[in-house]
Design an enzyme around this catalytic site. Structure first.
Site, PDB file in Angstrom:
ATOM      1  N   ASP A   1      12.559  12.127  42.950  1.00 16.89           N
ATOM      2  CA  ASP A   1      13.053  11.454  41.799  1.00 16.89           C
ATOM      3  C   ASP A   1      11.988  11.765  40.593  1.00 16.89           C
ATOM      4  OD1 ASP A   1      10.410  10.353  42.967  1.00 16.89           O
ATOM      5  OD2 ASP A   1      10.818   8.210  42.337  1.00 16.89           O
TER       6      ASP A   1
ATOM      7  N   ASP B   1       6.729  15.088  41.685  1.00 17.92           N
ATOM      8  CA  ASP B   1       7.853  15.532  42.375  1.00 17.92           C
ATOM      9  C   ASP B   1       8.230  17.022  41.521  1.00 17.92           C
ATOM     10  OD1 ASP B   1       8.208  12.592  41.753  1.00 17.92           O
ATOM     11  OD2 ASP B   1       9.597  12.884  43.570  1.00 17.92           O
TER      12      ASP B   1
ATOM     13  N   ASN C   1      11.243   6.635  40.099  1.00 16.42           N
ATOM     14  CA  ASN C   1      10.393   6.718  39.171  1.00 16.42           C
ATOM     15  C   ASN C   1      11.141   6.196  37.589  1.00 16.42           C
ATOM     16  OD1 ASN C   1       7.941   7.360  40.383  1.00 16.42           O
ATOM     17  ND2 ASN C   1       8.528   9.567  40.493  1.00 16.42           N
TER      18      ASN C   1
ATOM     19  N   THR D   1      10.451  13.023  48.534  1.00 14.21           N
ATOM     20  CA  THR D   1       9.588  12.571  47.776  1.00 14.21           C
ATOM     21  C   THR D   1       9.671  11.302  46.772  1.00 14.21           C
ATOM     22  OG1 THR D   1       9.840  14.222  46.095  1.00 14.21           O
ATOM     23  CG2 THR D   1       8.555  14.957  47.643  1.00 14.21           C
TER      24      THR D   1
ATOM     25  N   PHE E   1       4.995   2.839  46.318  1.00  7.92           N
ATOM     26  CA  PHE E   1       6.171   2.777  45.664  1.00  7.92           C
ATOM     27  C   PHE E   1       7.301   3.227  46.278  1.00  7.92           C
ATOM     28  CE2 PHE E   1       9.006   4.781  42.411  1.00  7.92           C
ATOM     29  CZ  PHE E   1       9.284   3.584  41.312  1.00  7.92           C
ATOM     30  N   ASN E   2       7.311   4.374  46.818  1.00  9.44           N
ATOM     31  CA  ASN E   2       8.568   4.993  47.263  1.00  9.44           C
ATOM     32  C   ASN E   2       9.178   3.989  48.494  1.00  9.44           C
ATOM     33  OD1 ASN E   2       8.427   7.248  46.010  1.00  9.44           O
ATOM     34  ND2 ASN E   2       7.706   8.571  47.152  1.00  9.44           N
TER      35      ASN E   2
ATOM     36  N   HIS F   1       0.664  13.200  44.673  1.00 13.68           N
ATOM     37  CA  HIS F   1       1.099  12.640  45.668  1.00 13.68           C
ATOM     38  C   HIS F   1       2.213  13.667  46.145  1.00 13.68           C
ATOM     39  CE1 HIS F   1      -0.054   8.476  44.691  1.00 13.68           C
ATOM     40  NE2 HIS F   1       0.118   8.719  43.456  1.00 13.68           N
ATOM     41  N   ASP F   2       3.239  14.018  45.477  1.00 13.59           N
ATOM     42  CA  ASP F   2       4.364  14.524  46.173  1.00 13.59           C
ATOM     43  C   ASP F   2       4.282  16.002  46.403  1.00 13.59           C
ATOM     44  OD1 ASP F   2       5.749  12.160  46.032  1.00 13.59           O
ATOM     45  OD2 ASP F   2       6.746  12.711  44.245  1.00 13.59           O
TER      46      ASP F   2
HETATM   47  C1  BDR Z   1       4.849   8.066  44.710  1.00 18.19           C
HETATM   48  O1  BDR Z   1       5.575   7.332  43.882  1.00 18.19           O
HETATM   49  C2  BDR Z   1       5.952   7.928  42.775  1.00 18.19           C
HETATM   50  O2  BDR Z   1       5.181   7.211  41.481  1.00 18.19           O
HETATM   51  C3  BDR Z   1       5.496   9.421  43.000  1.00 18.19           C
HETATM   52  O3  BDR Z   1       6.419  10.093  42.408  1.00 18.19           O
HETATM   53  C4  BDR Z   1       5.116   9.186  44.379  1.00 18.19           C
HETATM   54  O4  BDR Z   1       6.338   9.886  45.053  1.00 18.19           O
HETATM   55  C5  BDR Z   1       3.720   7.477  44.778  1.00 18.19           C
HETATM   56  O5  BDR Z   1       3.408   6.372  45.346  1.00 18.19           O
HETATM   57 CA    CA Z   2       8.460  10.900  43.698  1.00 20.19          CA
END
Ligand code: BDR
Ligand code: CA
Length: 315
Positions: A10, A15, A40, A126, A168-169, A242-243
Site C-alpha cells: 500500500d 512500501d 496508507n 507490506t 497499522f497494517n 518498516h516495510d
Molecule cells: C506499517 O503501516 C504503514 O504506515 C507502513 O507502510 C507500514 O507498512 C507500519 O505500521
Molecule cells: Ca505499508
C-alpha cells in the site's frame, strides 16, 4: 537460485522503498508482480505509486495489479497524516508510464499460485492483509504453493502505532490478518519491535542522497518527508523504515534475529482490535504459526539498502 516473490503493498514511502530494494536485487529475487491494496492511502493512489516505482526502478517488466479497495469487514482507515496525500510525499508524483493490469490483484495471486509448483512462491505483504486473506478464502488450494509469507505487521514490546495496542497494517484489516495467521504456511513477521530499530537517521539518509541517481534521490526525498512525522511522534532521530525489512530479510536473513512462536489477532475487542497476541515465551500452549523477528543489525540493513540503491546509477 532466485526466490519467486509477489509484493502486496500500500505505498506508502516505506512500501515504495521496499519495492525499489526488491527491484534492485534481480539475482536473488524474481519479482513476479506487485499487487496494490488500500491502506496508507486509497487504492487509486497505492496502485499508481506502485507503478511509479516500476518507472523509477526501470522495471517495466513487473506487472502491477489493483486489489481490494477496502478491508473485509471494517471501514477503511488511511494514514495521510503520516504519508501525505499522495502516500509518497517527498518525491515528485507524476502519471506513471507503467500501465495497470486489467486483472484483479486477488485473481492474479490465485492464478499465479495455481500455476506454480508446491511451496514455490513467497508472498511479501507490506500493507493490510486484505488481498492475501481474500485470495486464501476464495481459493484455499493455493496454500500449498506458498513457500512462505514474509510480512510487515504486528507489535509486541513496542506497543501499537495506530492504537495503544495495534500496529497499522493489522488494525486496518484484522479479519484478513486472522485468516493469514491461521493459514498454516510458514510466516516471518516483521513487526514494530524490529522495524523501530531501523531508524532513517540524517546520516543514513545523507548517504543515500549522495548516490545521486533518480531512485536514490526519490528515496531520500521520501525519507525526509517520512522522518518529520515520526521524529515528532516518537522522539527518534528519524522514522522507522518498516516495510523494507521484509525484502532485506529475504536478501540477508543473517541481519535479523527471530523466535518461533504463536501469533493470534484480536478481532472482537473495541479496545484492542488489531492487537497481535505474540506468545513469545510459549505460555499459551498454542501451536507455533510464525517466526517473530525481534532484532536487526541496523547498520548492516542500511549498508544493504544503500548498496542496492547505488545499482540504479550503474549503466
Ligand atoms: C506499517 O503501516 C504503514 O504506515 C507502513 O507502510 C507500514 O507498512 C507500519 O505500521
Ligand atoms: Ca505499508
Amino acid at each position: 537460485m532466485q526466490e519467486k516473490i509477489i509484493i502486496d503493498c500500500d505505498p506508502g514511502q516505506d512500501d515504495a522503498i521496499a519495492l525499489l530494494l526488491a527491484m534492485a536485487s534481480p539475482e536473488e529475487l524474481a519479482l513476479l508482480g506487485i499487487t496494490a491494496v488500500a491502506g496508507n492511502v486509497p487504492l487509486h493512489h497505492t496502485e499508481r505509486n506502485a507503478r511509479l516505482m516500476c518507472d523509477l526502478g526501470g522495471r517495466g517488466d513487473v506487472p502491477v495489479f489493483a486489489g481490494c479497495s477496502r478491508p473485509l469487514v471494517r471501514e477503511l482507515v488511511t494514514a495521510e497524516n503520516v504519508h501525505g496525500d499522495t502516500g509518497i510525499d517527498g518525491m515528485e508524483v507524476t502519471d506513471p508510464t507503467q500501465r495497470l493490469q486489467q486483472q484483479h490483484a486477488v485473481d492474479f495471486i490465485i492464478d499465479t499460485l495455481k500455476g506454480a509448483e508446491e511451496e514455490s512462491i513467497t508472498l511479501v505483504p507490506t500493507g493490510p492483509l486484505t488481498n492475501i486473506g481474500m485470495a486464501m478464502v476464495k481459493d484455499p488450494s493455493i496454500l500449498s504453493r506458498i513457500k512462505r509469507i514474509v510480512l510487515m505487521g504486528g507489535a509486541m514490546r513496542e506497543g501499537g502505532n495506530y492504537s495503544p495496542s495495534a500496529e497499522f497494517n493489522i488494525l486496518v484489516d484484522p479479519h484478513a490478518a486472522k485468516v493469514v495467521f491461521a493459514c498454516g504456511r510458514p510466516i516471518i513477521a516483521m513487526g514494530l519491535d524490529v522495524t523501530h530499530q531501523v531508524i532513517a537517521t540524517k546520516d543514513r539518509v545523507a548517504r543515500i542522497e549522495a548516490l545521486g541517481n533518480p531512485a536514490a534521490t526519490a528515496t531520500a526525498g521520501m525519507l525526509n518527508f517520512f522522518n518529520r512525522h515520526d521524529s515528532a511522534k516518537y522522539g527518534f532521530d528519524g522514522a522507522p523504515l518498516h516495510d523494507p525489512c521484509t525484502v532485506a530479510w529475504l536478501l540477508q536473513p543473517g541481519l535479523f534475529e527471530g523466535k518461533e512462536c504463536n501469533i493470534e489477532v484480536e478481532t472482537e475487542s473495541p479496545l484492542t482490535i488489531g492487537h497481535t497476541a505474540i506468545d513469545f515465551w510459549g505460555i499459551s500452549g498454542r501451536e507455533v504459526n510464525a517466526t517473530w523477528i525481534h532484532a536487526v543489525d541496523a547498520d548492516g540493513f542500511y549498508d544493504l539498502l544503500t548498496d542496492r540503491l547505488a545499482r540504479f546509477g550503474e549503466t
